[in-house]
Write an enzyme that holds these catalytic residues in place. Structure first.
Site, PDB file in Angstrom:
ATOM      1  N   SER A 149      42.840  -4.142   2.348  1.00 50.31           N
ATOM      2  CA  SER A 149      41.544  -3.530   2.079  1.00 50.31           C
ATOM      3  C   SER A 149      41.358  -3.304   0.585  1.00 50.31           C
ATOM      4  O   SER A 149      41.403  -4.238  -0.198  1.00 50.31           O
ATOM      5  CB  SER A 149      41.416  -2.233   2.882  1.00 50.31           C
ATOM      6  OG  SER A 149      40.121  -1.701   2.777  1.00 50.31           O
ATOM      7  N   ASP A 301      34.279  -4.247  -0.812  1.00 47.85           N
ATOM      8  CA  ASP A 301      35.715  -4.234  -1.103  1.00 47.85           C
ATOM      9  C   ASP A 301      36.329  -5.602  -0.779  1.00 47.85           C
ATOM     10  O   ASP A 301      35.641  -6.487  -0.261  1.00 47.85           O
ATOM     11  CB  ASP A 301      36.406  -3.086  -0.359  1.00 47.85           C
ATOM     12  CG  ASP A 301      36.482  -3.287   1.140  1.00 47.85           C
ATOM     13  OD1 ASP A 301      35.736  -4.142   1.668  1.00 47.85           O
ATOM     14  OD2 ASP A 301      37.268  -2.596   1.800  1.00 47.85           O
ATOM     15  N   ASP A 303      38.190  -7.075   1.469  1.00 46.86           N
ATOM     16  CA  ASP A 303      38.105  -7.736   2.771  1.00 46.86           C
ATOM     17  C   ASP A 303      36.727  -7.591   3.404  1.00 46.86           C
ATOM     18  O   ASP A 303      36.529  -7.945   4.563  1.00 46.86           O
ATOM     19  CB  ASP A 303      39.209  -7.249   3.710  1.00 46.86           C
ATOM     20  CG  ASP A 303      39.049  -5.799   4.126  1.00 46.86           C
ATOM     21  OD1 ASP A 303      38.537  -5.003   3.321  1.00 46.86           O
ATOM     22  OD2 ASP A 303      39.456  -5.452   5.257  1.00 46.86           O
ATOM     23  N   ASP A 305      34.772  -5.086   4.408  1.00 52.57           N
ATOM     24  CA  ASP A 305      34.374  -4.181   5.489  1.00 52.57           C
ATOM     25  C   ASP A 305      33.685  -2.916   4.968  1.00 52.57           C
ATOM     26  O   ASP A 305      33.022  -2.219   5.718  1.00 52.57           O
ATOM     27  CB  ASP A 305      35.550  -3.850   6.419  1.00 52.57           C
ATOM     28  CG  ASP A 305      36.721  -3.182   5.725  1.00 52.57           C
ATOM     29  OD1 ASP A 305      36.649  -2.952   4.502  1.00 52.57           O
ATOM     30  OD2 ASP A 305      37.719  -2.893   6.417  1.00 52.57           O
TER      31      ASP A 305
END
Length: 575
Positions: A149, A301, A303, A305
């Site tokens: 993340s 961010d 990734d 999400d």
């Protein structure tokens, strides 16, 4: 320095022929040159937290490497065979821009295929929400995404998704952990069956983009889309693979990408932290917005999400919204769209978390629907959809900059949320309003809620012990009064109790156990303490509120709420 026997026992296991020569060499070097690092690398096993398994890359039981991830994957393979007897097992794997994500993803694919499981492996990095979508689209039993993340560059991670497209939740998570812990490293089958590994890309991308546009578009006129001036940054992450395409195909032509941050890079060279929760992360995007007189800034961010959003206030100045504010804006818009379409029957629900703004409950009440509240982590919102199939999920979010539109994706989704927030902004501008004014109108209607978060980082063994002691003190010596306001209720999710400090009555909490404490004050203030499940931090969440009679008085009320939060923090000696 003295090293405990259990740590040395772990080290000696990793010096056996089960582990490759490179790994053994690294360990031997650490034994002589970095005994402290050796201790940190082997003193415990990495554990599943609120967002899966996340940690520093390197050798050892407390690190992300081919063996810790291989052991996880072997355990999941064994578990799947008992959970889905006689079925042709299928998994899908995605990965982000981090160092080693592609090679670790291939290791994971190798282990699954070695165990006779069909693997769909993305050929390049992709957003985490696309993994959730692909899992259901391809009718897989499980999915894995290699990501840490928004953590620093030295981290990586391993998120596990189950058949419904959501992250692993009870009882499967506990059962799988038991299987993994019972394994030894020499039981991992790394010998890939390449015939069972199929690479995927464009077909899934097209389906994901199409689904996103269907779910997050709400009849915004073409002229309104053309008039919205957008600045977008992927912060060197994966959303560059989806968001420009989604916005373009949805009809947004005025999208300005921050060029220095558009190339995926696990070093995240232009930011201290690739986290849109941190104002510094959007510095370059805000500078471009000023140059181009943009209406809105969106940053995601690594990734994809989470999303951070900045908009112009009533004076034309760019201001950052927090996760609670974007969640409230998007939820209120969705509810109004559903109401206009005659789709609200009273059986619908929105989702939130125990550390997010209580304003979500006010919104649900105003529209005659339910707001289900779960533990921190989007897996609990996804679980709500699975557990209540007779209720329709409209949308939901959490304070940490995550939102989910509908149920096509079963995790927080910055791709769909980016399109949704642009829809709201475009329609507001076309109507002579703005996102900022729309938020203020919501405060007039439902009360002005202001939230604030403090994260205290406590690294290593000593830090973990310090965090543990802080939670013990808050439990055993509960505060009775804060900032002149009496504490009326303490919720302890570790023992599932809600205690009324006035009557001493105790109620049972129905939410699963978690190391979380929440204090409620007589003026409606809410204070939550929670150790992070994925980072070496303890987090304190503050929520205060006051009525707002008109937008003209918003600044005065906001100043009052800011001062109240400062007073609470000072009294609790957190800064």
């Amino acid at each position: 320095m003295h090293i405990e026997k259990n740590i040395l026992d772990n080290v000696n296991i990793w010096l056996t022929p089960t582990f490759d020569e490179k790994t053994q060499t690294e360990i031997k070097e650490m034994m002589t040159s970095s005994p402290k690092e050796l201790e940190e690398s082997f003193y415990k096993n990495l554990e599943f937290g609120t967002g899966g398994m996340r940690g520093v890359m390197g050798v050892g039981t407390n690190r992300i490497n081919k063996y810790t991830l291989g052991k996880n994957t072997q355990g999941i393979s064994d578990y799947m065979k008992t959970a889905f007897p006689g079925e042709e097992l299928k998994v899908v794997i995605a990965y982000d821009c981090r160092h080693n994500s592609d090679t670790l993803a291939k290791v994971v694919a190798d282990v699954f295929s070695a165990n006779g499981i069909k693997v769909y492996l993305f050929s390049e990095l992709r957003p985490t929400p696309e993994l959730s979508f692909a899992l259901k689209y391809l009718n897989c039993h499980a999915g894995i995404v290699l990501t840490a993340s928004h953590n620093p560059p030295e981290y990586n991670g391993y998120k596990v998704y189950w058949q419904d497209g959501g992250q692993l939740v009870p009882p499967q998570d506990g059962e799988i952990i038991q299987v993994i812990e019972a394994l030894t490293y020499d039981q991992i089958n790394f010998k890939a069956n390449e015939n069972l590994i199929e690479y995927i890309d464009a077909k899934i991308d097209e389906a994901f983009v199409k689904s996103t546009i269907e779910n997050a578009s709400f009849d915004t006129p073409a002229e309104a889309k053309d008039n919205l001036n957008i600045v977008y940054t992927s912060l060197h992450g994966t959303s560059i693979k989806s968001i420009p395409d989604v916005l373009s195909k949805a009809g947004y032509s005025n999208v300005n990408i921050v060029p220095e941050q558009a190339i995926p890079d696990g070093n995240f060279p232009t930011v201290k932290s690739p986290n849109p929760e941190e104002p510094e992360a959007l510095t370059m995007a805000l500078a471009l917005a000023e140059k181009l007189n943009a209406d809105i800034v969106v940053g995601t961010d690594p990734d994809a999400d989470r999303l951070g959003v900045a908009v112009r206030d009533n004076d034309g100045k760019m201001v950052l919204l927090n996760g609670n504010q974007t969640m409230v804006l998007m939820t209120a818009f969705l509810l109004e769209q559903w109401k206009k379409a005659g789709k609200i029957t009273g059986t619908e629900f929105i989702g939130s978390t125990i550390v997010s703004t209580p304003m979500m409950l006010e919104l649900a009440s105003a529209y005659g629907i339910e707001c289900k509240v779960g533990l921190t982590g989007f897996k609990w919102i996804a679980k709500m959809i699975k557990d209540f199939p007779n209720q329709k999920f409209i949308g939901g979010g959490e304070e940490s900059f995550g939102f989910m539109v509908g149920d096509a994706v079963r995790d927080k989704d910055a791709v769909g949320a980016t399109l949704l927030i642009c829809e709201i902004a475009a329609q507001a501008k076309a109507n002579g309003s703005s996102l900022y004014k729309e938020l203020q109108n919501l405060y007039v209607d439902h009360g002005f809620y202001k939230e604030y978060l403090i994260s205290l980082t406590k690294k290593g063994i000593e830090g973990a012990n310090e965090i543990k002691q802080m939670m013990i003190d808050l439990r055993e010596k509960p505060l009775k009064e804060i900032n002149g306001q009496r504490v009326i209720m303490v919720e302890d999710y570790d023992n599932s109790t809600a205690r009324n400090l006035f009557t001493d009555e105790i109620e049972e909490l129905k939410i699963p156990k978690s190391n979380v404490l929440i204090y409620y004050l007589e003026d409606g203030t809410k204070i939550c303490a929670r150790p992070s499940g994925t980072e070496p931090k303890i987090k304190f969440y503050f929520s205060v509120n006051e009525p707002l009679d008109s937008i003209e008085n918003a600044k005065e009320v906001e100043n009052n709420l800011d001062q109240k939060i400062k007073n609470i923090i000072a009294e609790m000696q957190l800064q």
